[in-house]
Design a protein around this motif. Structure first.
Motif, PDB file in Angstrom:
ATOM      1  N   UNK A  91      -0.536 -12.069   4.279  1.00 47.46           N
ATOM      2  CA  UNK A  91      -1.442 -11.529   5.297  1.00 47.46           C
ATOM      3  C   UNK A  91      -0.675 -10.643   6.271  1.00 47.46           C
ATOM      4  N   UNK A  92       0.493 -11.114   6.677  1.00 47.81           N
ATOM      5  CA  UNK A  92       1.311 -10.314   7.614  1.00 47.81           C
ATOM      6  C   UNK A  92       1.767  -9.012   6.959  1.00 47.81           C
ATOM      7  N   UNK A 108       3.080  -9.054  15.618  1.00 44.66           N
ATOM      8  CA  UNK A 108       3.433 -10.276  14.858  1.00 44.66           C
ATOM      9  C   UNK A 108       4.940 -10.382  14.632  1.00 44.66           C
ATOM     10  N   UNK A 109       5.661  -9.270  14.821  1.00 45.92           N
ATOM     11  CA  UNK A 109       7.127  -9.323  14.678  1.00 45.92           C
ATOM     12  C   UNK A 109       7.825  -9.672  15.995  1.00 45.92           C
ATOM     13  N   UNK A 116       7.746  -4.221   3.249  1.00 50.48           N
ATOM     14  CA  UNK A 116       6.292  -4.364   3.095  1.00 50.48           C
ATOM     15  C   UNK A 116       5.850  -3.974   1.680  1.00 50.48           C
ATOM     16  N   UNK A 117       6.821  -3.695   0.841  1.00 52.35           N
ATOM     17  CA  UNK A 117       6.553  -3.556  -0.596  1.00 52.35           C
ATOM     18  C   UNK A 117       7.846  -3.903  -1.333  1.00 52.35           C
ATOM     19  N   UNK A 118       7.757  -4.125  -2.648  1.00 49.83           N
ATOM     20  CA  UNK A 118       8.973  -4.414  -3.419  1.00 49.83           C
ATOM     21  C   UNK A 118       9.883  -3.194  -3.351  1.00 49.83           C
ATOM     22  N   UNK A 119      11.168  -3.396  -3.481  1.00 52.29           N
ATOM     23  CA  UNK A 119      12.088  -2.260  -3.465  1.00 52.29           C
ATOM     24  C   UNK A 119      13.289  -2.540  -4.380  1.00 52.29           C
ATOM     25  N   UNK A 120      13.400  -1.749  -5.429  1.00 59.29           N
ATOM     26  CA  UNK A 120      14.518  -1.871  -6.375  1.00 59.29           C
ATOM     27  C   UNK A 120      15.584  -0.831  -6.021  1.00 59.29           C
ATOM     28  N   UNK A 121      16.708  -0.908  -6.708  1.00 55.82           N
ATOM     29  CA  UNK A 121      17.757   0.097  -6.489  1.00 55.82           C
ATOM     30  C   UNK A 121      17.211   1.500  -6.715  1.00 55.82           C
ATOM     31  N   UNK A 122      16.443   1.659  -7.793  1.00 54.53           N
ATOM     32  CA  UNK A 122      15.828   2.945  -8.156  1.00 54.53           C
ATOM     33  C   UNK A 122      14.924   3.473  -7.026  1.00 54.53           C
TER      34      UNK A 122
END
Ligand code: AKG
Length: 275
Positions: free
Chosen positions: A24-25, A92-93, A160-166
């Motif tokens: 939710x956050x 919220x932070x 706030x989203x996935x993050x890969x090396x790419x």
């Protein structure tokens, strides 16, 4: 901050904290970041401007109280500082208990916020390496005393989203918060053989000492990388935002009025008892 986290933070200069934020956050923050990105892009070249001793030339948004610099283009970054003023969704932070438990573990004087930036990194953008070595600026000092780990500036980066090396991962050279010599390698993070990427999922966060050599890998993906950064340090430390470097924190009267006392204390660069 548990025993293993404390050990790893001291050994490596950072820790990855899985699921620090719930779904939710994350959804609320992602929506607020997207909205603010569009607002900032529409205004970033306009007056009024804010200049600082660090050579900044930022747009100072009069209605929403943020500072912005950059552009949406291949290889570019948009930075939005003082985002608290722009949308209460970011509150919220502020005084977020799980975050504060980590911060109290590594900043031993009363901690306050000294940096707030939304970093939006478009395709082809990288963040150059900085930090590292015990002789770096005293503002970033890492130390271990009779009270345990005791840092000057530290940062929590929220994903706030996935993050890969790419996708342009935040990257570090573990242990460099204690090294004596400057890195002999290029400040291009993709060319530094010691640099490792920290791949994360939405809701995860990375806590690190600013004294650690770090940066952001080249974003080779179609995804724009969006992160929220909050810097903490001892209460007497002034703003470490680029637009307001070494000034008081830029918190509008409207923002102040809606915050709790504990949240307001995070922007008070002096003891609340004497305010
Ligand atoms: O996230 C990045 O690309 C780098 C961020 C950074 O250098 C910082 O937060 O100090």
């Amino acid at each position: 901050m548990n025993e293993i986290e404390t050990f790893e933070f001291d050994r490596q200069g950072y820790i990855v904290i899985e699921k620090l934020l719930n779904e939710t956050q994350v959804a609320a923050l992602a929506e607020a970041v997207d909205e603010l990105e569009e607002h900032a892009l529409a205004h970033v070249t306009q007056s009024p401007r804010k200049q600082s001793g660090w050579g900044a030339n930022y747009h100072a948004n009069p209605e929403r109280g943020y500072h912005a610099n950059g552009e949406r283009a291949e290889g570019k970054t948009l930075i939005v500082e003082d985002y608290w003023n722009a949308n209460p969704a970011f509150d919220i932070l502020l005084d977020h208990q799980p975050t504060m438990d980590y911060i109290h573990g590594i900043v031993k004087q009363r901690p306050t916020i000294n940096n707030s930036e939304i970093r939006i990194r478009y395709q082809g953008n990288a963040t150059g390496c900085h930090g590292g070595t015990v002789s770096a600026s005293q503002k970033y000092r890492y130390s271990y005393t009779e009270h345990g780990i005791d840092c000057m500036m530290v940062r929590m980066v929220y994903f706030i989203h996935d993050c890969t090396n790419e996708q342009g991962a935040f990257c570090v050279v573990p242990g460099t918060h204690k090294t004596n010599l400057p890195s002999p390698h290029s400040n291009d993070p993709d060319e530094d053989p010691d640099m490792i990427g920290l791949e994360v999922k939405a809701g995860d966060a990375i806590l690190f000492t600013e004294n650690l050599r770090h940066g952001g890998f080249l974003n080779r993906s179609e995804q724009t990388r969006k992160t929220l950064h909050v810097g903490y340090g001892p209460h007497w430390m002034m703003s470490q935002n680029i637009a307001t470097m070494d000034e008081k924190q830029h918190i509008t009267a409207e923002t102040c009025a809606r915050l709790t006392e504990a949240q307001r204390d995070l922007f008070r660069a002096y003891s609340p008892k004497t305010s």
